[in-house]
Motif scaffolding. Structure first.
Motif, PDB file in Angstrom:
ATOM      1  N   ILE A  70      16.564  11.363  -0.566  1.00 51.21           N
ATOM      2  CA  ILE A  70      15.345  10.985   0.140  1.00 51.21           C
ATOM      3  C   ILE A  70      14.161  11.299  -0.764  1.00 51.21           C
ATOM      4  O   ILE A  70      13.917  12.448  -1.119  1.00 51.21           O
ATOM      5  CB  ILE A  70      15.241  11.747   1.474  1.00 51.21           C
ATOM      6  CG1 ILE A  70      16.422  11.386   2.374  1.00 51.21           C
ATOM      7  CG2 ILE A  70      13.936  11.423   2.180  1.00 51.21           C
ATOM      8  CD1 ILE A  70      16.509  12.210   3.634  1.00 51.21           C
ATOM      9  N   ASP A  71      13.411  10.282  -1.146  1.00 49.64           N
ATOM     10  CA  ASP A  71      12.365  10.481  -2.136  1.00 49.64           C
ATOM     11  C   ASP A  71      10.977  10.359  -1.508  1.00 49.64           C
ATOM     12  O   ASP A  71      10.819  10.303  -0.295  1.00 49.64           O
ATOM     13  CB  ASP A  71      12.536   9.499  -3.296  1.00 49.64           C
ATOM     14  CG  ASP A  71      12.433   8.044  -2.841  1.00 49.64           C
ATOM     15  OD1 ASP A  71      12.016   7.787  -1.687  1.00 49.64           O
ATOM     16  OD2 ASP A  71      12.748   7.158  -3.647  1.00 49.64           O
ATOM     17  N   ALA A  72       9.959  10.319  -2.353  1.00 49.74           N
ATOM     18  CA  ALA A  72       8.576  10.285  -1.884  1.00 49.74           C
ATOM     19  C   ALA A  72       8.317   9.070  -1.003  1.00 49.74           C
ATOM     20  O   ALA A  72       7.674   9.163   0.046  1.00 49.74           O
ATOM     21  CB  ALA A  72       7.636  10.277  -3.093  1.00 49.74           C
ATOM     22  N   GLU A  73       8.823   7.919  -1.421  1.00 50.22           N
ATOM     23  CA  GLU A  73       8.593   6.708  -0.643  1.00 50.22           C
ATOM     24  C   GLU A  73       9.259   6.786   0.724  1.00 50.22           C
ATOM     25  O   GLU A  73       8.691   6.365   1.731  1.00 50.22           O
ATOM     26  CB  GLU A  73       9.087   5.492  -1.425  1.00 50.22           C
ATOM     27  CG  GLU A  73       8.661   4.165  -0.807  1.00 50.22           C
ATOM     28  CD  GLU A  73       9.019   2.990  -1.693  1.00 50.22           C
ATOM     29  OE1 GLU A  73       9.700   2.085  -1.194  1.00 50.22           O
ATOM     30  OE2 GLU A  73       8.629   2.995  -2.885  1.00 50.22           O
ATOM     31  N   ASP A  74      10.483   7.333   0.764  1.00 53.41           N
ATOM     32  CA  ASP A  74      11.177   7.482   2.045  1.00 53.41           C
ATOM     33  C   ASP A  74      10.367   8.337   3.010  1.00 53.41           C
ATOM     34  O   ASP A  74      10.255   8.032   4.200  1.00 53.41           O
ATOM     35  CB  ASP A  74      12.546   8.134   1.844  1.00 53.41           C
ATOM     36  CG  ASP A  74      13.521   7.243   1.110  1.00 53.41           C
ATOM     37  OD1 ASP A  74      13.525   6.033   1.355  1.00 53.41           O
ATOM     38  OD2 ASP A  74      14.271   7.760   0.265  1.00 53.41           O
ATOM     39  N   ASN A  75       9.820   9.425   2.507  1.00 57.52           N
ATOM     40  CA  ASN A  75       9.093  10.340   3.370  1.00 57.52           C
ATOM     41  C   ASN A  75       7.762   9.766   3.832  1.00 57.52           C
ATOM     42  O   ASN A  75       7.374   9.931   4.994  1.00 57.52           O
ATOM     43  CB  ASN A  75       8.887  11.680   2.649  1.00 57.52           C
ATOM     44  CG  ASN A  75      10.156  12.507   2.638  1.00 57.52           C
ATOM     45  OD1 ASN A  75      10.606  12.976   3.676  1.00 57.52           O
ATOM     46  ND2 ASN A  75      10.752  12.674   1.471  1.00 57.52           N
ATOM     47  N   LEU A  76       7.059   9.079   2.958  1.00 57.12           N
ATOM     48  CA  LEU A  76       5.805   8.447   3.361  1.00 57.12           C
ATOM     49  C   LEU A  76       6.079   7.320   4.356  1.00 57.12           C
ATOM     50  O   LEU A  76       5.330   7.127   5.321  1.00 57.12           O
ATOM     51  CB  LEU A  76       5.063   7.914   2.130  1.00 57.12           C
ATOM     52  CG  LEU A  76       3.605   7.490   2.352  1.00 57.12           C
ATOM     53  CD1 LEU A  76       2.773   8.664   2.846  1.00 57.12           C
ATOM     54  CD2 LEU A  76       3.018   6.939   1.055  1.00 57.12           C
ATOM     55  N   SER A  80       0.836  -1.204   0.000  1.00 60.53           N
ATOM     56  CA  SER A  80       0.000   0.000   0.000  1.00 60.53           C
ATOM     57  C   SER A  80       0.868   1.249   0.000  1.00 60.53           C
ATOM     58  O   SER A  80       0.625   2.199  -0.748  1.00 60.53           O
ATOM     59  CB  SER A  80      -0.914   0.016   1.231  1.00 60.53           C
ATOM     60  OG  SER A  80      -1.862  -1.016   1.169  1.00 60.53           O
ATOM     61  N   LEU A  81       1.892   1.246   0.842  1.00 56.64           N
ATOM     62  CA  LEU A  81       2.778   2.405   0.923  1.00 56.64           C
ATOM     63  C   LEU A  81       3.483   2.626  -0.412  1.00 56.64           C
ATOM     64  O   LEU A  81       3.567   3.759  -0.901  1.00 56.64           O
ATOM     65  CB  LEU A  81       3.797   2.208   2.045  1.00 56.64           C
ATOM     66  CG  LEU A  81       4.693   3.409   2.379  1.00 56.64           C
ATOM     67  CD1 LEU A  81       5.043   3.386   3.863  1.00 56.64           C
ATOM     68  CD2 LEU A  81       5.965   3.425   1.555  1.00 56.64           C
ATOM     69  N   ARG A  82       3.975   1.565  -1.012  1.00 48.12           N
ATOM     70  CA  ARG A  82       4.693   1.707  -2.278  1.00 48.12           C
ATOM     71  C   ARG A  82       3.791   2.248  -3.380  1.00 48.12           C
ATOM     72  O   ARG A  82       4.192   3.084  -4.188  1.00 48.12           O
ATOM     73  CB  ARG A  82       5.300   0.363  -2.682  1.00 48.12           C
ATOM     74  CG  ARG A  82       6.427  -0.092  -1.754  1.00 48.12           C
ATOM     75  CD  ARG A  82       7.056  -1.380  -2.261  1.00 48.12           C
ATOM     76  NE  ARG A  82       8.066  -1.876  -1.343  1.00 48.12           N
ATOM     77  CZ  ARG A  82       9.312  -1.422  -1.283  1.00 48.12           C
ATOM     78  NH1 ARG A  82       9.699  -0.458  -2.094  1.00 48.12           N
ATOM     79  NH2 ARG A  82      10.180  -1.930  -0.419  1.00 48.12           N
ATOM     80  N   ARG A  83       2.555   1.762  -3.418  1.00 48.63           N
ATOM     81  CA  ARG A  83       1.627   2.235  -4.459  1.00 48.63           C
ATOM     82  C   ARG A  83       1.297   3.711  -4.257  1.00 48.63           C
ATOM     83  O   ARG A  83       1.234   4.479  -5.218  1.00 48.63           O
ATOM     84  CB  ARG A  83       0.339   1.399  -4.435  1.00 48.63           C
ATOM     85  CG  ARG A  83       0.502  -0.008  -5.001  1.00 48.63           C
ATOM     86  CD  ARG A  83      -0.851  -0.621  -5.310  1.00 48.63           C
ATOM     87  NE  ARG A  83      -1.700  -0.707  -4.123  1.00 48.63           N
ATOM     88  CZ  ARG A  83      -1.717  -1.736  -3.284  1.00 48.63           C
ATOM     89  NH1 ARG A  83      -0.921  -2.780  -3.509  1.00 48.63           N
ATOM     90  NH2 ARG A  83      -2.513  -1.745  -2.252  1.00 48.63           N
ATOM     91  N   LEU A  84       1.067   4.092  -3.002  1.00 43.66           N
ATOM     92  CA  LEU A  84       0.742   5.483  -2.722  1.00 43.66           C
ATOM     93  C   LEU A  84       1.904   6.401  -3.082  1.00 43.66           C
ATOM     94  O   LEU A  84       1.717   7.459  -3.686  1.00 43.66           O
ATOM     95  CB  LEU A  84       0.378   5.644  -1.240  1.00 43.66           C
ATOM     96  CG  LEU A  84      -0.960   5.045  -0.815  1.00 43.66           C
ATOM     97  CD1 LEU A  84      -1.104   5.087   0.699  1.00 43.66           C
ATOM     98  CD2 LEU A  84      -2.119   5.777  -1.465  1.00 43.66           C
ATOM     99  N   ALA A  85       3.113   6.009  -2.702  1.00 41.88           N
ATOM    100  CA  ALA A  85       4.287   6.823  -3.012  1.00 41.88           C
ATOM    101  C   ALA A  85       4.501   6.917  -4.519  1.00 41.88           C
ATOM    102  O   ALA A  85       4.860   7.973  -5.046  1.00 41.88           O
ATOM    103  CB  ALA A  85       5.523   6.241  -2.334  1.00 41.88           C
ATOM    104  N   ALA A  86       4.266   5.814  -5.217  1.00 42.62           N
ATOM    105  CA  ALA A  86       4.425   5.825  -6.675  1.00 42.62           C
ATOM    106  C   ALA A  86       3.443   6.808  -7.308  1.00 42.62           C
ATOM    107  O   ALA A  86       3.755   7.480  -8.280  1.00 42.62           O
ATOM    108  CB  ALA A  86       4.217   4.425  -7.241  1.00 42.62           C
TER     109      ALA A  86
END
Length: 291
Positions: free
Chosen positions: A84-90, A60-66
Protein backbone atom coordinates in the motif's frame (compact mmCIF):
# COMPACT_ATOMS: atom_id res chain seq x y z
CA UNK A 1 -21.06 13.94 -7.40
CA UNK A 2 -20.65 14.69 -11.11
CA UNK A 3 -23.32 13.53 -13.54
CA UNK A 4 -23.37 13.34 -17.35
CA UNK A 5 -27.06 14.22 -17.54
CA UNK A 6 -29.16 16.55 -15.46
CA UNK A 7 -32.36 15.68 -13.69
CA UNK A 8 -35.24 18.06 -13.10
CA UNK A 9 -35.67 18.86 -9.44
CA UNK A 10 -39.09 19.34 -7.80
CA UNK A 11 -38.44 20.36 -4.20
CA UNK A 12 -41.14 19.37 -1.70
CA UNK A 13 -42.35 22.21 0.53
CA UNK A 14 -41.07 22.03 4.07
CA UNK A 15 -44.57 22.15 5.50
CA UNK A 16 -45.58 19.11 3.49
CA UNK A 17 -42.48 17.23 4.61
CA UNK A 18 -43.17 18.00 8.27
CA UNK A 19 -46.83 17.06 7.90
CA UNK A 20 -45.92 13.74 6.30
CA UNK A 21 -43.51 13.04 9.13
CA UNK A 22 -46.24 13.67 11.71
CA UNK A 23 -48.63 11.41 9.81
CA UNK A 24 -46.02 8.63 9.73
CA UNK A 25 -45.42 8.93 13.46
CA UNK A 26 -49.16 8.86 14.21
CA UNK A 27 -49.86 5.74 12.16
CA UNK A 28 -46.92 3.88 13.66
CA UNK A 29 -48.00 4.83 17.16
CA UNK A 30 -51.44 3.36 16.46
CA UNK A 31 -49.87 0.07 15.39
CA UNK A 32 -50.90 0.52 11.76
CA UNK A 33 -48.67 -0.38 8.82
CA UNK A 34 -46.11 2.31 7.97
CA UNK A 35 -47.57 5.20 6.01
CA UNK A 36 -46.43 5.61 2.40
CA UNK A 37 -43.35 7.71 1.90
CA UNK A 38 -44.08 11.35 1.02
CA UNK A 39 -42.21 10.80 -2.26
CA UNK A 40 -41.34 8.07 -4.72
CA UNK A 41 -37.81 6.75 -3.98
CA UNK A 42 -37.49 5.88 -7.68
CA UNK A 43 -37.96 9.51 -8.70
CA UNK A 44 -35.03 10.32 -11.04
CA UNK A 45 -34.54 13.57 -9.13
CA UNK A 46 -33.46 11.49 -6.14
CA UNK A 47 -30.92 9.45 -8.07
CA UNK A 48 -27.37 10.56 -8.66
CA UNK A 49 -25.29 8.42 -10.97
CA UNK A 50 -22.43 10.27 -9.48
CA UNK A 51 -18.96 9.45 -10.65
CA UNK A 52 -20.54 7.39 -13.43
CA UNK A 53 -17.34 5.66 -14.41
CA UNK A 54 -15.15 8.50 -13.13
CA UNK A 55 -14.74 7.15 -9.61
CA UNK A 56 -11.14 6.18 -10.20
CA UNK A 57 -8.08 8.17 -9.28
CA UNK A 58 -8.10 11.68 -10.64
CA UNK A 59 -5.07 13.29 -12.21
CA UNK A 60 -4.98 15.67 -9.26
CA UNK A 61 -4.74 12.76 -6.85
CA UNK A 62 -1.99 11.09 -8.86
CA UNK A 63 0.07 14.28 -9.06
CA UNK A 64 -0.28 14.94 -5.34
CA UNK A 65 0.69 11.38 -4.43
CA UNK A 66 3.66 11.52 -6.80
CA UNK A 67 4.82 14.65 -4.98
CA UNK A 68 4.85 12.76 -1.70
CA UNK A 69 7.04 10.10 -3.24
CA UNK A 70 9.38 12.40 -5.12
CA UNK A 71 10.70 14.29 -2.12
CA UNK A 72 10.59 11.40 0.32
CA UNK A 73 8.30 13.37 2.61
CA UNK A 74 6.85 10.21 4.11
CA UNK A 75 7.90 6.65 4.66
CA UNK A 76 6.26 4.73 1.83
CA UNK A 77 6.04 1.31 3.38
CA UNK A 78 6.62 -0.49 6.60
CA UNK A 79 5.68 -3.85 8.08
CA UNK A 80 2.02 -2.87 8.25
CA UNK A 81 1.53 -1.35 4.81
CA UNK A 82 2.99 -3.99 2.50
CA UNK A 83 2.30 -2.83 -1.04
CA UNK A 84 0.00 0.00 0.00
CA UNK A 85 1.74 3.14 -1.19
CA UNK A 86 1.24 6.91 -1.05
CA UNK A 87 -1.31 6.93 -3.85
CA UNK A 88 -3.34 4.14 -2.23
CA UNK A 89 -3.52 6.04 1.04
CA UNK A 90 -4.43 9.38 -0.52
CA UNK A 91 -7.05 7.61 -2.62
CA UNK A 92 -8.58 6.00 0.45
CA UNK A 93 -8.59 9.32 2.28
CA UNK A 94 -10.43 10.97 -0.62
CA UNK A 95 -13.01 8.23 -1.14
CA UNK A 96 -13.84 8.00 2.56
CA UNK A 97 -14.15 11.79 2.54
CA UNK A 98 -16.67 11.57 -0.28
CA UNK A 99 -18.59 8.91 1.66
CA UNK A 100 -18.59 10.83 4.92
CA UNK A 101 -19.41 14.10 3.15
CA UNK A 102 -22.54 12.48 1.72
CA UNK A 103 -23.59 11.20 5.13
CA UNK A 104 -22.86 14.52 6.86
CA UNK A 105 -25.05 16.51 4.49
CA UNK A 106 -27.71 13.81 4.59
CA UNK A 107 -27.84 14.04 8.39
CA UNK A 108 -28.02 17.83 8.26
CA UNK A 109 -30.99 17.57 5.88
CA UNK A 110 -32.71 14.98 8.10
CA UNK A 111 -32.23 17.27 11.09
CA UNK A 112 -33.83 20.08 9.06
CA UNK A 113 -36.76 17.74 8.26
CA UNK A 114 -35.84 17.75 4.58
CA UNK A 115 -36.10 13.97 4.22
CA UNK A 116 -36.67 13.95 0.49
CA UNK A 117 -33.49 15.93 -0.06
CA UNK A 118 -31.59 13.82 2.47
CA UNK A 119 -32.34 10.39 1.06
CA UNK A 120 -30.01 10.38 -1.98
CA UNK A 121 -27.02 11.07 0.24
CA UNK A 122 -27.61 7.90 2.22
CA UNK A 123 -27.92 5.90 -1.01
CA UNK A 124 -24.78 7.18 -2.74
CA UNK A 125 -22.29 5.69 -0.25
CA UNK A 126 -23.65 2.16 -0.58
CA UNK A 127 -24.47 2.23 -4.30
CA UNK A 128 -21.75 4.45 -5.78
CA UNK A 129 -18.74 4.40 -3.51
CA UNK A 130 -18.80 1.07 -1.72
CA UNK A 131 -17.88 -1.17 -4.65
CA UNK A 132 -14.83 0.99 -5.26
CA UNK A 133 -13.77 0.55 -1.64
CA UNK A 134 -14.29 -3.21 -1.50
CA UNK A 135 -10.74 -4.22 -2.47
CA UNK A 136 -9.40 -1.92 0.24
CA UNK A 137 -11.13 -3.86 3.01
CA UNK A 138 -9.25 -7.01 2.12
CA UNK A 139 -5.94 -5.24 1.57
CA UNK A 140 -6.19 -3.54 4.96
CA UNK A 141 -7.70 -6.47 6.87
CA UNK A 142 -10.67 -4.36 7.94
CA UNK A 143 -14.24 -5.70 8.27
CA UNK A 144 -16.77 -4.54 5.70
CA UNK A 145 -19.81 -2.47 6.62
CA UNK A 146 -22.01 -2.60 3.52
CA UNK A 147 -24.91 -4.06 5.49
CA UNK A 148 -24.75 -1.22 8.01
CA UNK A 149 -24.82 1.39 5.22
CA UNK A 150 -27.84 -0.29 3.59
CA UNK A 151 -29.61 -0.52 6.94
CA UNK A 152 -29.00 3.17 7.58
CA UNK A 153 -30.49 4.09 4.22
CA UNK A 154 -33.64 2.07 4.98
CA UNK A 155 -33.97 3.69 8.39
CA UNK A 156 -33.75 7.15 6.84
CA UNK A 157 -36.47 6.17 4.38
CA UNK A 158 -38.88 4.98 7.06
CA UNK A 159 -38.00 6.55 10.40
CA UNK A 160 -35.59 9.43 9.77
CA UNK A 161 -36.07 11.10 13.14
CA UNK A 162 -35.99 7.95 15.26
CA UNK A 163 -33.12 7.88 17.80
CA UNK A 164 -32.23 4.42 16.46
CA UNK A 165 -31.58 6.01 13.06
CA UNK A 166 -29.20 8.49 14.65
CA UNK A 167 -27.48 5.62 16.47
CA UNK A 168 -27.08 3.75 13.17
CA UNK A 169 -25.64 6.89 11.59
CA UNK A 170 -23.09 7.29 14.38
CA UNK A 171 -22.16 3.61 14.14
CA UNK A 172 -21.43 3.93 10.43
CA UNK A 173 -19.23 6.98 11.06
CA UNK A 174 -17.23 4.97 13.60
CA UNK A 175 -16.71 2.23 11.02
CA UNK A 176 -15.63 4.73 8.36
CA UNK A 177 -13.19 6.26 10.81
CA UNK A 178 -11.82 2.82 11.62
CA UNK A 179 -11.03 2.19 7.97
CA UNK A 180 -9.47 5.63 7.71
CA UNK A 181 -7.22 4.78 10.64
CA UNK A 182 -5.62 2.05 8.54
CA UNK A 183 -3.76 4.89 6.83
CA UNK A 184 -0.32 4.66 8.47
CA UNK A 185 0.77 7.45 10.80
CA UNK A 186 3.61 8.22 8.40
CA UNK A 187 0.89 9.60 6.11
CA UNK A 188 -1.89 10.71 8.44
CA UNK A 189 0.67 12.47 10.62
CA UNK A 190 2.16 14.31 7.65
CA UNK A 191 1.10 17.94 7.19
CA UNK A 192 1.69 17.62 3.44
CA UNK A 193 -0.53 14.55 3.15
CA UNK A 194 -3.32 16.17 5.15
CA UNK A 195 -3.10 19.40 3.16
CA UNK A 196 -3.35 17.42 -0.06
CA UNK A 197 -6.37 15.53 1.24
CA UNK A 198 -8.14 18.76 2.14
CA UNK A 199 -7.35 20.19 -1.30
CA UNK A 200 -8.86 17.13 -3.00
CA UNK A 201 -12.10 17.52 -1.04
CA UNK A 202 -12.28 21.24 -1.81
CA UNK A 203 -11.79 20.40 -5.47
CA UNK A 204 -14.61 17.84 -5.28
CA UNK A 205 -16.86 20.55 -3.82
CA UNK A 206 -16.03 22.87 -6.69
CA UNK A 207 -16.63 20.18 -9.29
CA UNK A 208 -20.05 19.26 -7.94
CA UNK A 209 -21.07 22.88 -7.59
CA UNK A 210 -20.39 23.11 -11.31
CA UNK A 211 -22.57 20.05 -11.92
CA UNK A 212 -25.44 21.71 -10.07
CA UNK A 213 -25.57 24.60 -12.54
CA UNK A 214 -27.61 25.09 -15.68
CA UNK A 215 -27.18 28.41 -17.50
CA UNK A 216 -25.81 30.06 -14.41
CA UNK A 217 -28.57 28.86 -12.09
CA UNK A 218 -28.52 26.12 -9.47
CA UNK A 219 -30.96 23.59 -10.89
CA UNK A 220 -29.66 20.30 -9.46
CA UNK A 221 -30.20 20.33 -5.70
CA UNK A 222 -28.64 16.88 -5.26
CA UNK A 223 -25.35 18.07 -6.71
CA UNK A 224 -25.46 21.29 -4.68
CA UNK A 225 -25.84 19.24 -1.52
CA UNK A 226 -23.08 16.84 -2.62
CA UNK A 227 -20.74 19.80 -2.97
CA UNK A 228 -21.86 21.26 0.34
CA UNK A 229 -21.18 17.95 2.12
CA UNK A 230 -17.68 17.70 0.67
CA UNK A 231 -16.92 21.30 1.69
CA UNK A 232 -18.15 20.67 5.23
CA UNK A 233 -16.07 17.52 5.48
CA UNK A 234 -12.95 19.37 4.33
CA UNK A 235 -13.60 22.02 6.95
CA UNK A 236 -13.98 19.35 9.65
CA UNK A 237 -10.63 17.80 8.65
CA UNK A 238 -9.01 21.22 8.82
CA UNK A 239 -10.37 21.86 12.32
CA UNK A 240 -9.26 18.44 13.56
CA UNK A 241 -5.73 18.89 12.21
CA UNK A 242 -5.05 22.55 12.96
CA UNK A 243 -2.07 21.72 15.18
CA UNK A 244 -0.55 19.41 12.59
CA UNK A 245 -0.99 22.00 9.83
CA UNK A 246 0.52 24.68 12.12
CA UNK A 247 1.56 27.75 10.15
CA UNK A 248 -0.57 26.86 7.13
CA UNK A 249 -3.76 26.26 9.13
CA UNK A 250 -4.76 29.92 9.01
CA UNK A 251 -4.04 30.21 5.30
CA UNK A 252 -6.05 27.08 4.55
CA UNK A 253 -8.89 28.41 6.72
CA UNK A 254 -8.98 31.59 4.62
CA UNK A 255 -9.36 29.55 1.45
CA UNK A 256 -11.93 27.32 3.14
CA UNK A 257 -13.98 30.40 3.93
CA UNK A 258 -14.32 31.03 0.20
CA UNK A 259 -15.42 27.44 -0.39
CA UNK A 260 -17.99 27.41 2.41
CA UNK A 261 -19.41 30.74 1.24
CA UNK A 262 -20.72 28.95 -1.85
CA UNK A 263 -23.20 27.09 0.37
CA UNK A 264 -25.03 29.72 2.42
CA UNK A 265 -28.00 27.52 3.28
CA UNK A 266 -29.45 24.03 2.88
CA UNK A 267 -32.00 25.46 0.48
CA UNK A 268 -29.81 26.48 -2.45
CA UNK A 269 -29.95 30.04 -3.76
CA UNK A 270 -31.19 30.41 -7.31
CA UNK A 271 -27.75 31.60 -8.40
CA UNK A 272 -24.38 30.60 -6.91
CA UNK A 273 -22.89 32.95 -4.33
CA UNK A 274 -19.38 31.92 -5.41
CA UNK A 275 -18.25 30.79 -8.83
CA UNK A 276 -16.83 27.40 -9.64
CA UNK A 277 -13.57 29.10 -10.54
CA UNK A 278 -13.52 30.69 -7.07
CA UNK A 279 -13.71 27.24 -5.47
CA UNK A 280 -11.23 25.65 -7.82
CA UNK A 281 -8.83 28.52 -7.23
CA UNK A 282 -9.12 28.07 -3.48
CA UNK A 283 -8.43 24.33 -3.84
CA UNK A 284 -5.44 25.02 -6.06
CA UNK A 285 -3.93 27.47 -3.57
CA UNK A 286 -4.31 24.91 -0.77
CA UNK A 287 -2.73 22.28 -3.00
CA UNK A 288 0.23 24.62 -3.55
CA UNK A 289 0.74 24.84 0.21
CA UNK A 290 1.67 21.17 0.17
CA UNK A 291 4.62 21.70 -2.16
Amino acid sequence: MATHSRFSRHVLALTASVGAGLLLAATQAAGSPPAPLPFDPRDPALICNGMNGKLGRSESLRRLAAGLVDDGAVQLADATTGNIDAEDNLDLFEKLGLMEGHLMIGKALVDARMQRDALPHFGHPVRELYDYLKPMFKARHYPEFERELADLEQRVKRTPEDPATTAAYNDVLVKIDGLRRTIPASFSGSARFMTQGIALMMEAAGGDLGESLERGRITNTVEYHDAMGFARYADRVLAANAALLSANAGRIAAEMKTTLAAFPSLAPPSRPTRSVSDLMGAASRVRDMAK
